[in-house]
Write a protein that holds these residues in place. Structure first.
Motif, PDB file in Angstrom:
ATOM      1  N   TRP A   3       0.925  -1.348   0.038  1.00  0.00           N
ATOM      2  CA  TRP A   3      -0.078   0.049  -0.041  1.00  0.00           C
ATOM      3  C   TRP A   3       0.842   1.098   0.234  1.00  0.00           C
ATOM      4  CZ3 TRP A   3      -3.255  -2.297   4.416  1.00  0.00           C
ATOM      5  CH2 TRP A   3      -4.232  -3.222   3.860  1.00  0.00           C
ATOM      6  N   ALA A   4       2.035   1.195   0.782  1.00  0.00           N
ATOM      7  CA  ALA A   4       2.800   2.597   0.801  1.00  0.00           C
ATOM      8  C   ALA A   4       3.544   2.628  -0.279  1.00  0.00           C
ATOM      9  CB  ALA A   4       3.849   2.242   1.934  1.00  0.00           C
ATOM     10  N   GLN A   5       3.828   1.503  -1.358  1.00  0.00           N
ATOM     11  CA  GLN A   5       4.344   1.648  -2.653  1.00  0.00           C
ATOM     12  C   GLN A   5       3.343   2.366  -3.486  1.00  0.00           C
ATOM     13  OE1 GLN A   5       6.053  -2.045  -4.016  1.00  0.00           O
ATOM     14  NE2 GLN A   5       7.884  -1.997  -2.342  1.00  0.00           N
ATOM     15  N   MET A   6       1.975   1.833  -3.522  1.00  0.00           N
ATOM     16  CA  MET A   6       0.875   2.184  -4.254  1.00  0.00           C
ATOM     17  C   MET A   6       0.806   3.870  -4.103  1.00  0.00           C
ATOM     18  SD  MET A   6      -2.517   0.018  -4.995  1.00  0.00           S
ATOM     19  CE  MET A   6      -3.195   0.252  -3.672  1.00  0.00           C
ATOM     20  N   ARG A   7       0.584   4.105  -2.668  1.00  0.00           N
ATOM     21  CA  ARG A   7       0.369   5.754  -2.448  1.00  0.00           C
ATOM     22  C   ARG A   7       1.784   6.376  -3.135  1.00  0.00           C
ATOM     23  NH1 ARG A   7      -1.194   3.475   2.661  1.00  0.00           N
ATOM     24  NH2 ARG A   7       1.186   3.852   3.469  1.00  0.00           N
ATOM     25  N   GLU A   8       2.789   6.049  -2.841  1.00  0.00           N
ATOM     26  CA  GLU A   8       3.942   6.683  -3.658  1.00  0.00           C
ATOM     27  C   GLU A   8       3.967   6.663  -4.873  1.00  0.00           C
ATOM     28  OE1 GLU A   8       7.093   9.016  -3.492  1.00  0.00           O
ATOM     29  OE2 GLU A   8       6.233   8.032  -1.479  1.00  0.00           O
ATOM     30  N   ARG A   9       3.501   5.881  -5.502  1.00  0.00           N
ATOM     31  CA  ARG A   9       3.427   5.957  -7.077  1.00  0.00           C
ATOM     32  C   ARG A   9       2.399   6.771  -7.447  1.00  0.00           C
ATOM     33  NH1 ARG A   9       4.387  -0.173  -7.131  1.00  0.00           N
ATOM     34  NH2 ARG A   9       2.227  -0.213  -7.012  1.00  0.00           N
ATOM     35  N   ARG A  10       1.269   7.052  -6.862  1.00  0.00           N
ATOM     36  CA  ARG A  10       0.070   7.816  -6.992  1.00  0.00           C
ATOM     37  C   ARG A  10       0.565   9.324  -6.967  1.00  0.00           C
ATOM     38  NH1 ARG A  10      -5.024   4.668  -4.123  1.00  0.00           N
ATOM     39  NH2 ARG A  10      -5.235   3.054  -5.818  1.00  0.00           N
ATOM     40  N   GLU A  38       3.481  10.402  -6.956  1.00  0.00           N
ATOM     41  CA  GLU A  38       4.391  11.022  -8.101  1.00  0.00           C
ATOM     42  C   GLU A  38       3.609  10.994  -9.283  1.00  0.00           C
ATOM     43  OE1 GLU A  38       7.211   7.544  -8.388  1.00  0.00           O
ATOM     44  OE2 GLU A  38       8.448   8.162  -6.739  1.00  0.00           O
ATOM     45  N   ALA A  39       2.560  10.442  -9.509  1.00  0.00           N
ATOM     46  CA  ALA A  39       1.826  10.360 -10.834  1.00  0.00           C
ATOM     47  C   ALA A  39       1.150  11.785 -10.647  1.00  0.00           C
ATOM     48  CB  ALA A  39       0.939   9.528 -11.021  1.00  0.00           C
ATOM     49  N   GLN A  40       0.798  12.335  -9.430  1.00  0.00           N
ATOM     50  CA  GLN A  40       0.059  13.572  -9.437  1.00  0.00           C
ATOM     51  C   GLN A  40       0.938  14.578  -9.712  1.00  0.00           C
ATOM     52  OE1 GLN A  40      -2.014  13.089  -5.764  1.00  0.00           O
ATOM     53  NE2 GLN A  40      -3.871  11.976  -6.545  1.00  0.00           N
ATOM     54  N   GLU A  41       2.246  14.350  -9.137  1.00  0.00           N
ATOM     55  CA  GLU A  41       3.175  15.603  -9.148  1.00  0.00           C
ATOM     56  C   GLU A  41       3.600  15.784 -10.735  1.00  0.00           C
ATOM     57  OE1 GLU A  41       6.150  14.591  -6.397  1.00  0.00           O
ATOM     58  OE2 GLU A  41       4.909  15.036  -4.544  1.00  0.00           O
ATOM     59  N   ALA A  42       3.656  14.732 -11.357  1.00  0.00           N
ATOM     60  CA  ALA A  42       4.265  14.660 -12.543  1.00  0.00           C
ATOM     61  C   ALA A  42       3.242  15.447 -13.710  1.00  0.00           C
ATOM     62  CB  ALA A  42       4.442  13.555 -13.347  1.00  0.00           C
TER      63      ALA A  42
END
Length: 121
Positions: free
Chosen positions: A108-115, A117-121
């Motif tokens: 879940w932590a990895q998934m939150r981090e990916r989301r 990063e996707a929002q920041e990009a």
């Protein structure tokens, strides 16, 4: 009688421990194909136990499923597959449940981090 889910899990854990103790006392190998309950750290189901006698040669076997020291499960059918007289419940042990919870929290932590990063990009 209606019992809460935690009571049923506790009952099944106690039954599994009792059956494991009986199997070891009766001379069964009792090795597990998925000792931790964490996906990727074994294969098969958590209630599978080797049905062969202790100090056997070759792979461990639960009915038609076999696995070696690498914990990779393969299907090797035999005419009359061996089985222990005590079938286990699929309930995870406390240790397996804690390990699985830690693994899920990491996922879940990895998934939150990916989301994020996707929002920041």
């Amino acid at each position: 009688m209606k019992l809460p889910g935690t009571a049923w899990r506790t009952i099944h854990r106690i039954q599994n421990r009792w059956w494991d103790a009986r199997a070891v006392a009766s001379g069964y190998c009792n090795a597990r194909s998925n000792p931790t309950g964490v996906p990727g750290e074994g294969a098969g189901y958590t209630h599978w136990r080797c049905a062969l006698k202790r100090a056997h040669e070759g792979k461990h076997r639960f009915r038609n499923a076999t696995w070696g020291d690498d914990l990779r499960v393969t299907h090797e059918p035999v005419q009359n597959p061996p089985g222990q007289p005590w079938d286990r419940r699929g309930t995870l042990t406390l240790r397996q449940e804690r390990a699985q919870r830690r693994w899920l929290e990491g996922q879940w932590a990895q998934m939150r981090e990916r989301r994020r990063e996707a929002q920041e990009a």
